[in-house]
Write a protein that holds these residues in place. Structure first.
Motif, PDB file in Angstrom:
ATOM      1  N   GLY A   1       0.812  -1.207   0.000  1.00 53.46           N
ATOM      2  CA  GLY A   1       0.000   0.000   0.000  1.00 53.46           C
ATOM      3  C   GLY A   1       0.840   1.248   0.000  1.00 53.46           C
ATOM      4  O   GLY A   1       1.956   1.261  -0.530  1.00 53.46           O
ATOM      5  N   LYS A   2       0.289   2.287   0.625  1.00 46.29           N
ATOM      6  CA  LYS A   2       0.982   3.573   0.692  1.00 46.29           C
ATOM      7  C   LYS A   2       0.646   4.270   1.995  1.00 46.29           C
ATOM      8  O   LYS A   2      -0.401   4.032   2.602  1.00 46.29           O
ATOM      9  CB  LYS A   2       0.594   4.467  -0.492  1.00 46.29           C
ATOM     10  N   ILE A   3       1.564   5.107   2.413  1.00 44.78           N
ATOM     11  CA  ILE A   3       1.339   6.014   3.536  1.00 44.78           C
ATOM     12  C   ILE A   3       1.804   7.393   3.101  1.00 44.78           C
ATOM     13  O   ILE A   3       2.575   7.525   2.146  1.00 44.78           O
ATOM     14  CB  ILE A   3       2.108   5.589   4.808  1.00 44.78           C
ATOM     15  N   LYS A   4       1.351   8.405   3.792  1.00 47.77           N
ATOM     16  CA  LYS A   4       1.838   9.763   3.536  1.00 47.77           C
ATOM     17  C   LYS A   4       2.226  10.384   4.863  1.00 47.77           C
ATOM     18  O   LYS A   4       1.455  10.362   5.822  1.00 47.77           O
ATOM     19  CB  LYS A   4       0.779  10.622   2.847  1.00 47.77           C
ATOM     20  N   THR A   5       3.429  10.910   4.891  1.00 47.49           N
ATOM     21  CA  THR A   5       3.910  11.561   6.100  1.00 47.49           C
ATOM     22  C   THR A   5       3.258  12.921   6.270  1.00 47.49           C
ATOM     23  O   THR A   5       2.751  13.509   5.316  1.00 47.49           O
ATOM     24  CB  THR A   5       5.445  11.727   6.053  1.00 47.49           C
ATOM     25  N   GLY A   6       3.311  13.400   7.489  1.00 46.25           N
ATOM     26  CA  GLY A   6       2.836  14.745   7.787  1.00 46.25           C
ATOM     27  C   GLY A   6       3.989  15.725   7.647  1.00 46.25           C
ATOM     28  O   GLY A   6       4.900  15.527   6.838  1.00 46.25           O
ATOM     29  N   SER A   7       3.996  16.743   8.473  1.00 41.47           N
ATOM     30  CA  SER A   7       5.062  17.743   8.401  1.00 41.47           C
ATOM     31  C   SER A   7       6.115  17.483   9.468  1.00 41.47           C
ATOM     32  O   SER A   7       5.875  16.785  10.446  1.00 41.47           O
ATOM     33  CB  SER A   7       4.466  19.140   8.582  1.00 41.47           C
ATOM     34  N   THR A   8       7.293  18.010   9.240  1.00 37.22           N
ATOM     35  CA  THR A   8       8.413  17.961  10.179  1.00 37.22           C
ATOM     36  C   THR A   8       8.810  16.540  10.552  1.00 37.22           C
ATOM     37  O   THR A   8       8.943  16.183  11.722  1.00 37.22           O
ATOM     38  CB  THR A   8       8.103  18.775  11.456  1.00 37.22           C
ATOM     39  N   VAL A   9       9.014  15.726   9.558  1.00 40.18           N
ATOM     40  CA  VAL A   9       9.443  14.337   9.763  1.00 40.18           C
ATOM     41  C   VAL A   9      10.940  14.311  10.024  1.00 40.18           C
ATOM     42  O   VAL A   9      11.702  15.072   9.419  1.00 40.18           O
ATOM     43  CB  VAL A   9       9.099  13.494   8.510  1.00 40.18           C
TER      44      VAL A   9
ATOM     45  N   ALA B   1       6.671  12.601  13.714  1.00 37.27           N
ATOM     46  CA  ALA B   1       5.527  13.492  13.497  1.00 37.27           C
ATOM     47  C   ALA B   1       4.315  12.634  13.153  1.00 37.27           C
ATOM     48  O   ALA B   1       4.457  11.466  12.773  1.00 37.27           O
ATOM     49  CB  ALA B   1       5.815  14.472  12.363  1.00 37.27           C
ATOM     50  N   ALA B   2       3.138  13.220  13.270  1.00 39.36           N
ATOM     51  CA  ALA B   2       1.921  12.509  12.885  1.00 39.36           C
ATOM     52  C   ALA B   2       1.930  12.278  11.381  1.00 39.36           C
ATOM     53  O   ALA B   2       2.462  13.091  10.610  1.00 39.36           O
ATOM     54  CB  ALA B   2       0.697  13.315  13.288  1.00 39.36           C
ATOM     55  N   LEU B   3       1.346  11.163  10.952  1.00 35.77           N
ATOM     56  CA  LEU B   3       1.155  10.924   9.528  1.00 35.77           C
ATOM     57  C   LEU B   3       0.034  11.832   9.040  1.00 35.77           C
ATOM     58  O   LEU B   3      -0.687  12.438   9.835  1.00 35.77           O
ATOM     59  CB  LEU B   3       0.817   9.461   9.267  1.00 35.77           C
ATOM     60  N   SER B   4      -0.129  11.920   7.738  1.00 36.85           N
ATOM     61  CA  SER B   4      -1.197  12.737   7.169  1.00 36.85           C
ATOM     62  C   SER B   4      -2.533  12.340   7.781  1.00 36.85           C
ATOM     63  O   SER B   4      -2.825  11.153   7.967  1.00 36.85           O
ATOM     64  CB  SER B   4      -1.246  12.543   5.652  1.00 36.85           C
ATOM     65  N   ALA B   5      -3.369  13.320   8.070  1.00 32.41           N
ATOM     66  CA  ALA B   5      -4.684  13.073   8.657  1.00 32.41           C
ATOM     67  C   ALA B   5      -5.752  12.793   7.597  1.00 32.41           C
ATOM     68  O   ALA B   5      -6.878  12.466   7.936  1.00 32.41           O
ATOM     69  CB  ALA B   5      -5.104  14.278   9.500  1.00 32.41           C
ATOM     70  N   THR B   6      -5.402  12.886   6.325  1.00 34.43           N
ATOM     71  CA  THR B   6      -6.346  12.630   5.236  1.00 34.43           C
ATOM     72  C   THR B   6      -6.387  11.139   4.939  1.00 34.43           C
ATOM     73  O   THR B   6      -5.373  10.550   4.550  1.00 34.43           O
ATOM     74  CB  THR B   6      -5.937  13.418   3.977  1.00 34.43           C
ATOM     75  N   GLY B   7      -7.532  10.540   5.144  1.00 36.68           N
ATOM     76  CA  GLY B   7      -7.670   9.093   4.981  1.00 36.68           C
ATOM     77  C   GLY B   7      -7.238   8.574   3.620  1.00 36.68           C
ATOM     78  O   GLY B   7      -6.609   7.525   3.514  1.00 36.68           O
TER      79      GLY B   7
END
Length: 130
Positions: free
Chosen positions: A19-27, A109-115
């Motif tokens: 699959g895929k994941i997307k990081t958030g900011s300030t990783v 950092a938190a991962l992207s909050a967009t499902g």
């Protein structure tokens, strides 16, 4: 952690996950996401490593899960694809009757909050071709 996959009807010998994941900011520059599997221990149902088998935050110890792989994720706001990884390989070649995945975010950092920025899929394998 994810909702458990029930293999009781299909009786796959393996499942390939990806699959895929997307990081958030300030990783962080050494950021990663570790991916683990947990299998059904009994019919209660109880899953190894104190996984619940439901979409929820994981509060157990990842040391008690079966390791699948690492997604190197050191760029902010970046999509990373992973897999395919064999679930049966994590259980010494035997796919449990029910299994689930646990993701441990170590990016700093938190991962992207967009499902829709995240996707996990599996492909069941019935038999090996020769």
């Amino acid at each position: 952690q994810a909702t458990a996959v029930d293999n009781g009807t299909n009786l796959y010998i393996d499942a390939l996950v990806g699959g895929k994941i997307k990081t958030g900011s300030t990783v962080g520059s050494n950021g990663y996401v570790a991916v683990y599997a947990s299998g059904l221990v009994d019919n209660t149902p109880t899953y190894g490593g104190d996984a619940s088998g439901a979409d929820s935050a994981y509060a157990g110890k990842t040391e008690n899960l079966r390791f699948l792989g690492v997604i190197k994720a050191n760029g902010s706001g970046t999509v990373y694809t992973f897999g395919p990884w064999s679930v049966a390989a994590a259980f010494d070649g035997v796919l449990p009757p029910k299994w689930t995945l646990v993701f441990e975010n170590k990016t700093g950092a938190a991962l992207s909050a967009t499902g829709s920025d995240h996707l996990v899929e599996y492909q069941g394998i019935h038999e090996q071709s020769v």
